[in-house]
Motif scaffolding. Structure first.
Motif, PDB file in Angstrom:
ATOM      1  N   ILE A  48      22.451  51.483  17.184  1.00 17.95           N
ATOM      2  CA  ILE A  48      20.878  51.588  16.918  1.00 17.95           C
ATOM      3  C   ILE A  48      20.116  50.205  16.772  1.00 17.95           C
ATOM      4  O   ILE A  48      19.330  49.847  17.302  1.00 17.95           O
ATOM      5  CB  ILE A  48      20.477  52.408  15.410  1.00 17.95           C
ATOM      6  CG1 ILE A  48      20.846  53.666  15.516  1.00 17.95           C
ATOM      7  CG2 ILE A  48      19.127  52.034  14.977  1.00 17.95           C
ATOM      8  CD1 ILE A  48      20.668  54.692  14.332  1.00 17.95           C
ATOM      9  N   LEU A  49      21.363  48.925  16.171  1.00 12.18           N
ATOM     10  CA  LEU A  49      20.616  47.726  16.128  1.00 12.18           C
ATOM     11  C   LEU A  49      20.444  47.283  17.410  1.00 12.18           C
ATOM     12  O   LEU A  49      19.595  46.604  17.796  1.00 12.18           O
ATOM     13  CB  LEU A  49      21.470  47.072  15.139  1.00 12.18           C
ATOM     14  CG  LEU A  49      21.276  47.205  13.793  1.00 12.18           C
ATOM     15  CD1 LEU A  49      22.333  46.421  12.992  1.00 12.18           C
ATOM     16  CD2 LEU A  49      20.095  46.749  13.386  1.00 12.18           C
ATOM     17  N   GLY A  50      21.500  47.588  18.206  1.00  9.11           N
ATOM     18  CA  GLY A  50      21.851  47.106  19.717  1.00  9.11           C
ATOM     19  C   GLY A  50      20.487  47.746  20.352  1.00  9.11           C
ATOM     20  O   GLY A  50      19.994  46.951  21.256  1.00  9.11           O
ATOM     21  N   TYR A  57      13.835  42.607  22.650  1.00 12.45           N
ATOM     22  CA  TYR A  57      14.306  41.376  23.174  1.00 12.45           C
ATOM     23  C   TYR A  57      15.012  40.267  22.119  1.00 12.45           C
ATOM     24  O   TYR A  57      14.594  39.207  22.058  1.00 12.45           O
ATOM     25  CB  TYR A  57      12.975  40.411  24.118  1.00 12.45           C
ATOM     26  CG  TYR A  57      12.402  41.139  25.260  1.00 12.45           C
ATOM     27  CD1 TYR A  57      13.270  41.057  26.416  1.00 12.45           C
ATOM     28  CD2 TYR A  57      11.446  42.206  24.987  1.00 12.45           C
ATOM     29  CE1 TYR A  57      12.772  41.692  27.458  1.00 12.45           C
ATOM     30  CE2 TYR A  57      10.918  42.715  26.360  1.00 12.45           C
ATOM     31  CZ  TYR A  57      11.584  42.486  27.390  1.00 12.45           C
ATOM     32  OH  TYR A  57      11.197  43.334  28.502  1.00 12.45           O
ATOM     33  N   ARG A  58      15.819  41.023  21.339  1.00 15.99           N
ATOM     34  CA  ARG A  58      16.387  40.208  20.364  1.00 15.99           C
ATOM     35  C   ARG A  58      17.831  39.876  20.701  1.00 15.99           C
ATOM     36  O   ARG A  58      18.905  40.768  20.589  1.00 15.99           O
ATOM     37  CB  ARG A  58      16.371  40.819  18.965  1.00 15.99           C
ATOM     38  CG  ARG A  58      15.151  41.281  18.345  1.00 15.99           C
ATOM     39  CD  ARG A  58      14.363  40.368  17.892  1.00 15.99           C
ATOM     40  NE  ARG A  58      13.186  40.835  17.364  1.00 15.99           N
ATOM     41  CZ  ARG A  58      12.384  40.006  16.630  1.00 15.99           C
ATOM     42  NH1 ARG A  58      12.660  38.847  16.568  1.00 15.99           N
ATOM     43  NH2 ARG A  58      11.137  40.615  16.216  1.00 15.99           N
ATOM     44  N   VAL A 167      21.917  42.113  30.930  1.00 11.28           N
ATOM     45  CA  VAL A 167      20.728  41.854  29.850  1.00 11.28           C
ATOM     46  C   VAL A 167      20.883  40.617  29.260  1.00 11.28           C
ATOM     47  O   VAL A 167      19.859  39.887  29.107  1.00 11.28           O
ATOM     48  CB  VAL A 167      20.896  43.079  28.997  1.00 11.28           C
ATOM     49  CG1 VAL A 167      19.700  42.997  27.982  1.00 11.28           C
ATOM     50  CG2 VAL A 167      20.212  44.354  29.793  1.00 11.28           C
ATOM     51  N   VAL A 168      21.863  40.299  28.700  1.00 13.73           N
ATOM     52  CA  VAL A 168      22.099  38.821  27.828  1.00 13.73           C
ATOM     53  C   VAL A 168      21.807  37.824  28.719  1.00 13.73           C
ATOM     54  O   VAL A 168      21.268  36.961  28.409  1.00 13.73           O
ATOM     55  CB  VAL A 168      23.387  38.954  27.419  1.00 13.73           C
ATOM     56  CG1 VAL A 168      23.675  37.614  26.480  1.00 13.73           C
ATOM     57  CG2 VAL A 168      23.582  39.885  26.098  1.00 13.73           C
ATOM     58  N   SER A 172      18.619  35.156  28.707  1.00 15.96           N
ATOM     59  CA  SER A 172      18.799  33.656  28.417  1.00 15.96           C
ATOM     60  C   SER A 172      18.436  33.057  29.512  1.00 15.96           C
ATOM     61  O   SER A 172      17.853  31.784  29.117  1.00 15.96           O
ATOM     62  CB  SER A 172      20.285  33.572  28.132  1.00 15.96           C
ATOM     63  OG  SER A 172      21.234  33.644  29.464  1.00 15.96           O
ATOM     64  N   VAL A 173      18.058  33.438  30.739  1.00 18.03           N
ATOM     65  CA  VAL A 173      17.618  32.684  31.825  1.00 18.03           C
ATOM     66  C   VAL A 173      15.962  32.747  31.692  1.00 18.03           C
ATOM     67  O   VAL A 173      15.460  31.736  31.572  1.00 18.03           O
ATOM     68  CB  VAL A 173      17.787  33.384  33.007  1.00 18.03           C
ATOM     69  CG1 VAL A 173      17.192  32.748  34.275  1.00 18.03           C
ATOM     70  CG2 VAL A 173      19.342  33.059  33.317  1.00 18.03           C
ATOM     71  N   GLU A 174      15.393  33.934  30.917  1.00 21.84           N
ATOM     72  CA  GLU A 174      14.011  33.967  30.906  1.00 21.84           C
ATOM     73  C   GLU A 174      13.526  33.156  29.744  1.00 21.84           C
ATOM     74  O   GLU A 174      12.298  32.789  29.608  1.00 21.84           O
ATOM     75  CB  GLU A 174      13.744  35.284  30.633  1.00 21.84           C
ATOM     76  CG  GLU A 174      13.685  36.318  32.210  1.00 21.84           C
ATOM     77  CD  GLU A 174      13.571  37.744  31.763  1.00 21.84           C
ATOM     78  OE1 GLU A 174      13.178  38.334  30.630  1.00 21.84           O
ATOM     79  OE2 GLU A 174      13.444  38.565  32.569  1.00 21.84           O
ATOM     80  N   SER A 175      14.356  32.810  28.897  1.00 20.66           N
ATOM     81  CA  SER A 175      13.947  32.333  27.548  1.00 20.66           C
ATOM     82  C   SER A 175      14.104  30.694  27.849  1.00 20.66           C
ATOM     83  O   SER A 175      13.552  29.936  26.984  1.00 20.66           O
ATOM     84  CB  SER A 175      14.862  32.529  26.291  1.00 20.66           C
ATOM     85  OG  SER A 175      16.248  32.279  26.545  1.00 20.66           O
ATOM     86  N   MET A 176      14.672  30.317  28.997  1.00 20.30           N
ATOM     87  CA  MET A 176      14.633  28.818  29.060  1.00 20.30           C
ATOM     88  C   MET A 176      13.273  28.365  29.629  1.00 20.30           C
ATOM     89  O   MET A 176      12.534  28.548  29.832  1.00 20.30           O
ATOM     90  CB  MET A 176      15.715  28.681  30.426  1.00 20.30           C
ATOM     91  CG  MET A 176      17.288  28.746  29.691  1.00 20.30           C
ATOM     92  SD  MET A 176      18.314  28.483  31.107  1.00 20.30           S
ATOM     93  CE  MET A 176      19.800  27.806  30.054  1.00 20.30           C
TER      94      MET A 176
END
Length: 176
Positions: A48-50, A57-58, A167-168, A172-176
């Motif tokens: 559920i947390l995942g 987007y966490r 997804v990870v 991580s690419v989108e957050s750069m």
């Protein structure tokens, strides 16, 4: 977010894991197998947390779910080895009930097509002791049903790990 994106696939896999784990949890409760009950419960919370992490987007929740999925795979391999009597493990041990009770898999007495015979004395039929019933034959033996549960979880988990890594990496690419 497209309808066939990795995030949608991961949400679908999380839903499948929840459904199959809840089904497994019910039968573990019926068999009083306390170790699987606790691990299934923890798995449900982490899934559920995942799922929340994927939707919101966490990355930390998604990475936590990824790490837990690796442990979940190990647990399912262990349970499969236990029921198949591999690696010095025995399905007749009380590992899964944590030594608290003598209960075992619910499927042992209630599997598909199982015919059981009780003791001939009418006085013994009132007792609720599962050791007094003898299972004559089943279409599919209980250990194979338990291993099938594990295989389903393993297939979903392996597919989930591939999707989780994508997804990870994408997050991580989108957050750069």
């Amino acid at each position: 977010m497209g309808c066939c994106s990795a995030r949608c696939m991961l949400i679908l896999l999380c839903c499948l894991q929840l459904i199959t784990t809840l089904e497994r949890q019910v039968f573990d409760f019926l068999g009083y197998q306390w170790a699987p009950i606790m691990i299934n419960f923890f798995h449900i919370i982490v899934v559920i947390l995942g799922q929340f992490g994927v939707i919101q987007y966490r990355s930390r929740y998604v990475i936590m779910y990824l790490l837990w999925t690796l442990l979940w795979i190990g647990w399912n391999v262990f349970v499969s080895c236990l029921y198949l009597d591999l690696g010095g493990l025995s399905k007749d041990s009380d590992i899964l009930s944590l030594g608290v009770s003598s209960h075992r898999s619910w499927w042992k007495d209630n599997g598909p097509g199982c015919e059981s015979a009780g003791l001939p004395s009418a006085g013994w039929h009132d007792q609720q002791n599962p050791e007094l019933t003898t299972v004559l034959s089943c279409w599919l033996e209980y250990q194979y049903i338990e291993v099938l549960h594990c295989i389903i979880q393993l297939l979903i988990s392996v597919r989930g790990i591939k999707t989780l890594c994508f997804v990870v990496f994408k997050q991580s690419v989108e957050s750069m």
